[in-house]
Motif scaffolding. Structure first.
Motif, PDB file in Angstrom:
ATOM      1  N   LEU A   7      14.514  -0.946  -5.065  1.00  8.38           N
ATOM      2  CA  LEU A   7      13.228  -1.466  -4.423  1.00  8.38           C
ATOM      3  C   LEU A   7      12.633  -0.578  -3.508  1.00  8.38           C
ATOM      4  O   LEU A   7      11.612  -0.570  -2.933  1.00  8.38           O
ATOM      5  N   LEU A   8      13.457   0.438  -2.819  1.00  6.42           N
ATOM      6  CA  LEU A   8      12.786   1.542  -2.002  1.00  6.42           C
ATOM      7  C   LEU A   8      11.682   2.436  -2.737  1.00  6.42           C
ATOM      8  O   LEU A   8      10.848   2.800  -1.888  1.00  6.42           O
ATOM      9  N   ASP A   9      12.086   2.900  -3.627  1.00  6.50           N
ATOM     10  CA  ASP A   9      11.426   3.542  -4.418  1.00  6.50           C
ATOM     11  C   ASP A   9      10.239   3.290  -5.241  1.00  6.50           C
ATOM     12  O   ASP A   9       9.671   3.782  -6.384  1.00  6.50           O
TER      13      ASP A   9
ATOM     14  N   MET B 137      -2.939   2.693   2.148  1.00  8.08           N
ATOM     15  CA  MET B 137      -2.085   2.800   3.275  1.00  8.08           C
ATOM     16  C   MET B 137      -0.748   3.475   2.741  1.00  8.08           C
ATOM     17  O   MET B 137      -0.371   3.356   1.515  1.00  8.08           O
ATOM     18  N   CYS B 138      -0.549   4.586   3.651  1.00  9.41           N
ATOM     19  CA  CYS B 138       0.652   5.471   3.010  1.00  9.41           C
ATOM     20  C   CYS B 138       1.734   5.580   4.100  1.00  9.41           C
ATOM     21  O   CYS B 138       2.615   6.252   3.963  1.00  9.41           O
ATOM     22  N   GLY B 139       1.964   4.863   5.142  1.00  8.42           N
ATOM     23  CA  GLY B 139       2.550   4.984   6.221  1.00  8.42           C
ATOM     24  C   GLY B 139       3.737   3.930   6.435  1.00  8.42           C
ATOM     25  O   GLY B 139       3.911   3.114   5.569  1.00  8.42           O
ATOM     26  N   SER B 140       4.520   4.103   7.205  1.00  5.51           N
ATOM     27  CA  SER B 140       5.640   3.077   7.475  1.00  5.51           C
ATOM     28  C   SER B 140       5.271   1.695   7.705  1.00  5.51           C
ATOM     29  O   SER B 140       5.966   0.827   7.866  1.00  5.51           O
ATOM     30  N   GLY B 141       3.898   1.453   7.976  1.00  6.72           N
ATOM     31  CA  GLY B 141       3.619  -0.209   8.201  1.00  6.72           C
ATOM     32  C   GLY B 141       3.645  -0.534   6.535  1.00  6.72           C
ATOM     33  O   GLY B 141       3.399  -1.874   6.480  1.00  6.72           O
ATOM     34  N   SER B 142       3.772  -0.182   5.665  1.00  6.72           N
ATOM     35  CA  SER B 142       3.852  -0.647   4.335  1.00  6.72           C
ATOM     36  C   SER B 142       5.203  -0.416   3.678  1.00  6.72           C
ATOM     37  O   SER B 142       5.942  -0.173   4.536  1.00  6.72           O
ATOM     38  N   HIS B 143       5.334  -1.239   2.668  1.00 10.45           N
ATOM     39  CA  HIS B 143       6.568  -1.402   2.427  1.00 10.45           C
ATOM     40  C   HIS B 143       7.526   0.261   1.810  1.00 10.45           C
ATOM     41  O   HIS B 143       6.498   0.992   1.197  1.00 10.45           O
ATOM     42  N   PRO B 144       8.743   0.492   2.099  1.00  5.10           N
ATOM     43  CA  PRO B 144       9.659  -0.249   2.621  1.00  5.10           C
ATOM     44  C   PRO B 144       9.998  -0.198   4.213  1.00  5.10           C
ATOM     45  O   PRO B 144      10.747  -0.815   4.700  1.00  5.10           O
TER      46      PRO B 144
END
Length: 575
Positions: free
Chosen positions: A166-168, A545-552
């Protein structure tokens, strides 16, 4: 703390996105690119011309090394490495490009603060990779817990391994599956593959996983263990960076999040990066330079992005800097928080009002104050006195848990923080990376990181922090450290205090939240940062969005950027 690293590839295009330290102005800023990255990240490729625009003088987001005091080099925000995904590590050849990580073993040290009448030192708990030694240590407090510990570790490892698929990958494409043509729906069904892999790996452990992510961590820990030092030590991982106590729902997931990583193929391990966390960023920069990218920092030119540019068709056409310079691009990727991206950088008339309202309600509550300290001697703990030669002991390389010998202390610290009062006996995670990395401090001296909780963003009555408030809280932290290691206070030769508003101001972390948004169940997976944009896209075509505010989510992990890259590649193919 959050930094973004991502890569993806196809036959025609290669993407690499990450955070790095060295302020290099690789060429003159051009008026047009294929992709622009906002904030401490870069998109490097073979087919798209990319620019990185960073408002600070250093690139790296919160994964930076800074010489705050002469001769002392600090991981000023993010301070440990574990969650960086192995495939990204290998794909970018980070070792080849200079990344060196010191694995800590042992890794956790919890000294007691107890009066034994001077007969012997206070007790302590030391945990590492040697299970027999762990059981011996735990046995000082409970033989029952010592027997249960190996099974507990195995249990958590099974759950953490199951989560990896799920992380990748982006979350399941619910709109794609439920809307559009039959062909699009069939294509969208491919997004179920990681979820199916997760389910297969989880297998009969599914009920245990469900319980862990929905329960208070204390419920789970109480079933496994009876001794306070062990339960409290393990419980710290369930609240790190989160404004919750171990008795809160969802703290079990935070516990799992912090055991998902690995260092040098050792699962759950955390390590120190040589030269500080900026070493991660430097290695990524080196990898990027081997392919070529235009990278700009505030030191190079006034480069702070003022606004995302929106074209007549309501799609992204680039950005405009605060000095008025326009930079055109096909896509814009933001490594800033969702709040900064959509409330400060995106024109509000380009966003639906319902979306803006939802953005306003994302939870960024932070309990964290980071204190960086330069000391002229090694801390000397009553529970593990220094040797006559002054050399560091095994415990000095650990995450040293102070005010963590029982759960009541953690609960009280949390309760005080919710009333607008910084905790009088805060939870402290002390690390001394210079014990393993001599490049960080002058001989005989050390850098000490004090990651503390719980401190509110606003103090009682809704008032802002003053310098006096900062000093008072720092002194309370130093007093706590002094009670475990007498002489600590007099060893301090410099300090850097970052309360939640400072973390927001310096690093752009909305609310001071190190994860770009609370890691609660209502803000994870399909709902991170919002259900409508969990797939890294936004209401504005071409803005991602490409930062930590997105999954995961948060941590120096890289998965959010990797997944964003996959989304960008797929969208560009369809254009």
């Amino acid at each position: 703390m959050a930094a973004t690293v991502w890569s993806g590839c196809s036959q025609k295009t290669r993407f690499i996105v990450g955070t790095w330290l060295r302020p290099i102005h690789s060429s003159a800023l051009k008026s047009e690119y294929d992709a622009v990255i906002i904030g401490g990240a870069y998109l490097q490729k073979g087919g798209l011309k990319t620019a990185v625009l960073e408002r600070r003088h250093v690139l790296g987001g919160a994964a930076v090394s800074e010489e705050i005091f002469p001769g002392f080099r600090f991981s000023r925000a993010s301070y440990l490495l574990s969650l960086l995904r192995p495939h990204i590590y290998q794909n970018l050849e980070l070792k080849k490009h200079g990344l060196k990580v010191y694995t800590r073993d042992p890794h956790a040290f919890t000294p007691m603060r107890e009066d034994l009448g001077g007969r012997k030192p206070p007790r302590s708990l030391l945990l590492g990779s040697d299970m027999a030694k762990n059981q011996q240590e735990i046995g000082k407090f409970s033989e029952r817990d010592a027997k249960a510990f190996p099974d507990y570790v195995t249990h958590l490892e099974k759950l953490a391994c199951a989560v990896q698929p799920l992380l990748d990958a982006p979350p399941v494409d619910i709109p794609g599956i439920t809307q559009g043509s039959l062909r699009k729906r069939i294509t969208a069904l491919k997004s179920l593959k990681p979820l199916i892999k997760f389910g297969l790996k989880l297998g009969k452990n599914a009920p245990d996983f469900y319980e862990l992510i929905t329960s208070p961590s204390i419920k789970v820990l109480n079933r496994w263990f009876e001794s306070e030092p062990l339960r409290a030590t393990l419980a710290t991982d369930s609240v790190i960076g989160a404004n919750i106590s171990p008795s809160h729902l969802g703290s079990g997931y935070v516990l799992l999040h912090h055991v998902m990583g690995e260092v040098e193929q050792e699962r759950g391990a955390w390590g120190y990066v040589e030269g500080g966390m900026g070493g991660v960023s430097q290695a990524i920069a080196s990898s990027a330079r081997s392919l070529g990218a235009d990278i700009f920092t505030e030191q190079a030119v006034l480069i702070e992005v003022g606004q995302v540019l929106i074209g007549p068709d309501r799609s992204t056409i680039g950005v405009v800097l605060k000095d008025g310079t326009e930079v055109r691009s096909k896509v814009v990727l933001s490594n800033a928080t969702p709040h900064v991206t959509f409330k400060e950088l995106t024109p509000q008339d380009a966003l639906p009002q319902k979306f803006i309202t939802a953005i306003n309600h994302i939870d960024y509550t932070s309990p964290v104050t980071k204190i960086n300290v330069a000391v002229d001697k090694l801390p000397n703990f009553l529970a593990a006195p220094n040797t006559a030669d002054g050399k560091p002991g095994p415990h000095h390389q650990c995450s040293i848990h102070l005010n963590c010998e029982n759960l009541d202390v953690l609960e009280t610290a949390y309760s005080e923080g919710q009333q607008g009062h910084p905790s009088s006996r805060p939870m402290i995670e002390m690390t001394i990376p210079s014990v393993l990395d001599p490049t960080l401090a002058p001989p005989g001296c050390h850098v000490v990181s004090l990651f503390t909780q719980f401190t509110p963003y606003w103090l009682e009555g809704g008032r802002a922090w003053t310098d006096e408030d900062r000093e008072n809280f720092a002194n309370s932290v130093f007093d706590s450290a002094e009670s475990y290691a007498p002489g600590f206070k007099e060893s301090i030769v410099g300090k850097d205090i970052l309360v939640p508003p400072d973390l927001e101001r310096v690093f752009g972390l909305t609310g001071g939240n190190i994860f770009h948004g609370t890691m609660s169940l209502d803000q994870l997976y399909l709902a991170r940062p919002l259900p409508s944009i969990a797939n890294y896209c936004s209401p504005v075509k071409g803005l991602y969005m490409c930062g930590s505010g997105s999954h995961p989510g948060g941590g120096v992990m890289g998965s959010a950027g990797w997944n964003a890259a996959m989304t960008v590649l797929a969208d560009l193919k369809r254009r």
